[in-house]
Design a protein around this motif. Sequence first.
Motif, PDB file in Angstrom:
ATOM      1  N   THR A  93       1.971  -9.471   3.309  1.00  0.00           N
ATOM      2  CA  THR A  93       1.844  -9.778   4.739  1.00  0.00           C
ATOM      3  C   THR A  93       0.101 -10.211   4.935  1.00  0.00           C
ATOM      4  O   THR A  93      -0.133 -11.274   5.930  1.00  0.00           O
ATOM      5  CB  THR A  93       2.113  -8.578   5.684  1.00  0.00           C
ATOM      6  N   ILE A  94      -0.647  -9.276   4.255  1.00  0.00           N
ATOM      7  CA  ILE A  94      -2.097  -9.662   4.250  1.00  0.00           C
ATOM      8  C   ILE A  94      -2.490 -11.219   3.896  1.00  0.00           C
ATOM      9  O   ILE A  94      -3.221 -11.883   4.331  1.00  0.00           O
ATOM     10  CB  ILE A  94      -3.000  -8.553   3.514  1.00  0.00           C
ATOM     11  N   VAL A  95      -1.717 -11.731   2.747  1.00  0.00           N
ATOM     12  CA  VAL A  95      -1.867 -13.026   2.109  1.00  0.00           C
ATOM     13  C   VAL A  95      -1.052 -14.048   2.756  1.00  0.00           C
ATOM     14  O   VAL A  95      -0.927 -15.237   2.467  1.00  0.00           O
ATOM     15  CB  VAL A  95      -1.733 -13.150   0.562  1.00  0.00           C
ATOM     16  N   LYS A  96      -0.394 -13.655   4.022  1.00  0.00           N
ATOM     17  CA  LYS A  96       0.420 -14.632   4.778  1.00  0.00           C
ATOM     18  C   LYS A  96       1.788 -15.253   4.051  1.00  0.00           C
ATOM     19  O   LYS A  96       2.201 -16.141   4.438  1.00  0.00           O
ATOM     20  CB  LYS A  96      -0.468 -15.590   5.288  1.00  0.00           C
ATOM     21  N   LEU A 116      -9.772  -9.816  -4.134  1.00  0.00           N
ATOM     22  CA  LEU A 116      -8.591  -9.678  -5.034  1.00  0.00           C
ATOM     23  C   LEU A 116      -7.676  -8.706  -4.446  1.00  0.00           C
ATOM     24  O   LEU A 116      -7.811  -7.769  -3.890  1.00  0.00           O
ATOM     25  CB  LEU A 116      -8.905  -9.118  -6.393  1.00  0.00           C
ATOM     26  N   ILE A 117      -6.393  -9.183  -4.066  1.00  0.00           N
ATOM     27  CA  ILE A 117      -5.161  -8.648  -3.549  1.00  0.00           C
ATOM     28  C   ILE A 117      -4.083  -8.306  -4.998  1.00  0.00           C
ATOM     29  O   ILE A 117      -3.642  -9.365  -5.362  1.00  0.00           O
ATOM     30  CB  ILE A 117      -4.362  -9.327  -2.578  1.00  0.00           C
ATOM     31  N   LEU A 118      -4.107  -7.293  -5.409  1.00  0.00           N
ATOM     32  CA  LEU A 118      -3.391  -6.924  -6.680  1.00  0.00           C
ATOM     33  C   LEU A 118      -2.333  -6.059  -6.419  1.00  0.00           C
ATOM     34  O   LEU A 118      -2.311  -4.897  -6.059  1.00  0.00           O
ATOM     35  CB  LEU A 118      -4.426  -6.310  -7.683  1.00  0.00           C
ATOM     36  N   ASP A 119      -1.007  -6.312  -6.725  1.00  0.00           N
ATOM     37  CA  ASP A 119       0.000  -5.524  -6.870  1.00  0.00           C
ATOM     38  C   ASP A 119       0.693  -5.180  -8.193  1.00  0.00           C
ATOM     39  O   ASP A 119       1.111  -6.081  -8.770  1.00  0.00           O
ATOM     40  CB  ASP A 119       1.386  -6.570  -6.221  1.00  0.00           C
ATOM     41  N   VAL A 130       4.811  -4.011   9.564  1.00  0.00           N
ATOM     42  CA  VAL A 130       5.346  -5.049   8.446  1.00  0.00           C
ATOM     43  C   VAL A 130       6.594  -4.507   7.918  1.00  0.00           C
ATOM     44  O   VAL A 130       7.306  -3.288   8.137  1.00  0.00           O
ATOM     45  CB  VAL A 130       4.450  -4.835   7.036  1.00  0.00           C
ATOM     46  N   GLY A 131       7.662  -5.576   7.462  1.00  0.00           N
ATOM     47  CA  GLY A 131       8.822  -5.297   7.014  1.00  0.00           C
ATOM     48  C   GLY A 131       9.381  -6.691   6.806  1.00  0.00           C
ATOM     49  O   GLY A 131       8.753  -7.811   6.687  1.00  0.00           O
ATOM     50  N   TYR A 132      10.831  -6.835   6.475  1.00  0.00           N
ATOM     51  CA  TYR A 132      11.673  -7.842   6.184  1.00  0.00           C
ATOM     52  C   TYR A 132      12.582  -7.905   7.409  1.00  0.00           C
ATOM     53  O   TYR A 132      13.458  -7.153   7.759  1.00  0.00           O
ATOM     54  CB  TYR A 132      12.434  -7.831   4.998  1.00  0.00           C
ATOM     55  N   PHE A 171      -8.634 -15.393  -0.785  1.00  0.00           N
ATOM     56  CA  PHE A 171      -7.816 -14.427  -1.501  1.00  0.00           C
ATOM     57  C   PHE A 171      -7.500 -15.137  -2.723  1.00  0.00           C
ATOM     58  O   PHE A 171      -6.916 -16.242  -2.899  1.00  0.00           O
ATOM     59  CB  PHE A 171      -6.378 -14.171  -0.562  1.00  0.00           C
ATOM     60  N   GLY A 172      -7.161 -13.844  -3.750  1.00  0.00           N
ATOM     61  CA  GLY A 172      -6.691 -14.339  -5.067  1.00  0.00           C
ATOM     62  C   GLY A 172      -5.793 -13.110  -5.035  1.00  0.00           C
ATOM     63  O   GLY A 172      -5.929 -12.000  -5.158  1.00  0.00           O
ATOM     64  N   TYR A 173      -4.270 -13.666  -5.200  1.00  0.00           N
ATOM     65  CA  TYR A 173      -3.213 -12.686  -5.125  1.00  0.00           C
ATOM     66  C   TYR A 173      -2.529 -12.477  -6.455  1.00  0.00           C
ATOM     67  O   TYR A 173      -1.928 -13.571  -7.019  1.00  0.00           O
ATOM     68  CB  TYR A 173      -2.079 -13.140  -3.909  1.00  0.00           C
ATOM     69  N   TYR A 174      -2.356 -11.224  -6.979  1.00  0.00           N
ATOM     70  CA  TYR A 174      -1.514 -10.933  -8.196  1.00  0.00           C
ATOM     71  C   TYR A 174      -0.399 -10.165  -7.940  1.00  0.00           C
ATOM     72  O   TYR A 174      -0.229  -9.198  -7.067  1.00  0.00           O
ATOM     73  CB  TYR A 174      -2.533 -10.045  -9.110  1.00  0.00           C
TER      74      TYR A 174
END
Length: 645
Positions: free
Chosen positions: A375-378, A469-472, A338-340, A395-398
């Motif tokens: 990347t996981i939540v596209k 849940l995907i939480l950052d 992964v990256g930019y 997905f629920g992304y925070y």
Amino acid sequence: MYVLQVQNVVKSFVVDEILSGVKMEVGERDRVALVGRNGAGKSTLLKIIAGELSFDSGDIIIPKHIRIGYLEQHAGIDSTLSIWEEMLSLFAHFITDEKELRAMEQQMSDPAITGNEERYAKLLADYDQKQTAFKDAGGYQYESDIRSVLHGMQFYPADFETPIQSLSGGQKTRLALAKLLLTKPDLLILDEPTNHLDMDTLAWLEKYLQGYPGAILIVSHDRYFLDQVVDYVYEVSRHQVSRYVGNYSAYLDQKAANYERDKKLFEKQQSEKAKLEEFVQKNIARASTTKMAQSRRKVLEKTDWMEAPDGKEKSANFGFGLDKQSGNDVLSIRDLTVGYDGNPTCKEMNVQVYREDRIAIVGPNGVGKSTLLKTIVKDLPPIKGTIHYGTNVQFGYYDQQQAKLTGNRTVLRELWDEWPLMNEKDIRSILGRFLFSGDDVEKPISSLSGGEKARVALAKLMLLKSNTLILDEPTNHLDLDSKIVLENALLNFPGTILFVSHDRYFINRIANKVLEVTPNGTTLYLGDYDYYVEKKLEQAEIAALTKTEDEKRPAISTSAHSQIDKEAKKRIRQITRQMDELENAMQRVEESIGELHEKLLDPDITGDHEALYDIQQSIEAEKEQQDLLELEWLELQQELDTLNE
């Protein structure tokens, strides 16, 4: 000796009272935490103490010789210098002294001076005096101190010539903290110092502050950090401040015990009061009992009846449900990079995620943890590798930056526009559970604090009813009470959770697995944060003890190696036991100091100068014992570090 005394300080903003009659004291080696809800007035009090903000009445007493160092939230360095030049500027006096010493050394070789016995003797005496003063002040170690602190803050020799202007906001904050630590003020005031720090830096900062020679006053929402560092807690609540002895966990226990004690005492008093009132009511009109009734009425009027103890302040109240459960296999990540913009931050990542996993993702800043979640939540495409999504995964992304919130919407519209079929009453009811009520729901998102934006984002996450849940960094900006509510909501969530966090206490409560991310891949640990740390230490110990000495000393036999390893392991166990005993002894001394401080505040001896002097002498004796124990502990730690190398 106290380095700070706050006496009856009052502070208001226009008509809103923030602080009322605040009292607190900080001794010369105290480690003090200031805790309380967002908006309670913690940062305001720190700014008042640091002289950055005026106050309405009261006194701030700081002895003249005490130097204060203050780092406010989100502070950074704005400088045209390089990292090394900026740190070196703190020690300009040493650089000047060093030049003078070198000049004196040159004079010592000048024949015109060496040939004059009187001038040469005076020069030698002056040089000796100046060199001794230079050495005692730390002139021979300031560069070493700079390197040590910069290393602790994750700045390495290759970074030293980097212009400060080119650094990120987080790097500038870490550099500001490093600069403040190098000044070694008598009272170190830190407002949320753990922001922007990864776990390695946090661990280094904890050890540094534990051995800091001055007093420390900290505002932090990191409970793990507070438990490791502080020995007193002042709670800011309802405009006032209450003092507790011990670390954060001890504060929670004492607060709960005090509430139960006060509740029972209040109920007992209310029962006695009710009996007196009933007697007066029944007997005041009777001639035979009127005098007794009047007497009891006087008791009722003169008694200073206890007010009902303050219970918990209103907290957010929410939970996460789901519409439908996912399949057993949630995610399968294979050889993922992964990256930019094609530039990888982490490569060769492999992990399998199953239903009801609670996986904490850890690793140094900049390694790609948030990038992995995106990347996981596209939100980002993978550079290489695959992510296979399981059946019915929702997905629920925070997002820690809350980038998905719309700045020009109101709080009400932020939810209502995305769930237009819900009626306004239900939307307002949901927002009320996240502490938005009345006119608060009409505030524009752009005007909200970080904590308020976090609560809006959590409200939207709750409404999604996603099963994964995907939480950052979900605990960033949340006060301690809100963190507890979030933890409980996640513990009761029946789905899957992947989260990035630097909050070690939060990880311990939520995670059943820890995924460590490095630039070259991932490692999965089947346990919470403490288990992860234990395994990392085991791995380091095994690597240190099994490191082959044959390459260095080929003549040493395998049996000799085995004996050396056994002796090293035995000594490590001995040191560990001794350090545990010392830590227990230090804890007992801390408790003794706390009890003595409590005696100083006893109103019965306030005017008894002899008693106060005796107590102060006892405190000094205990602190001397504390210093000896800490020194012994540090010596053992150094030996342990050497054995583990």
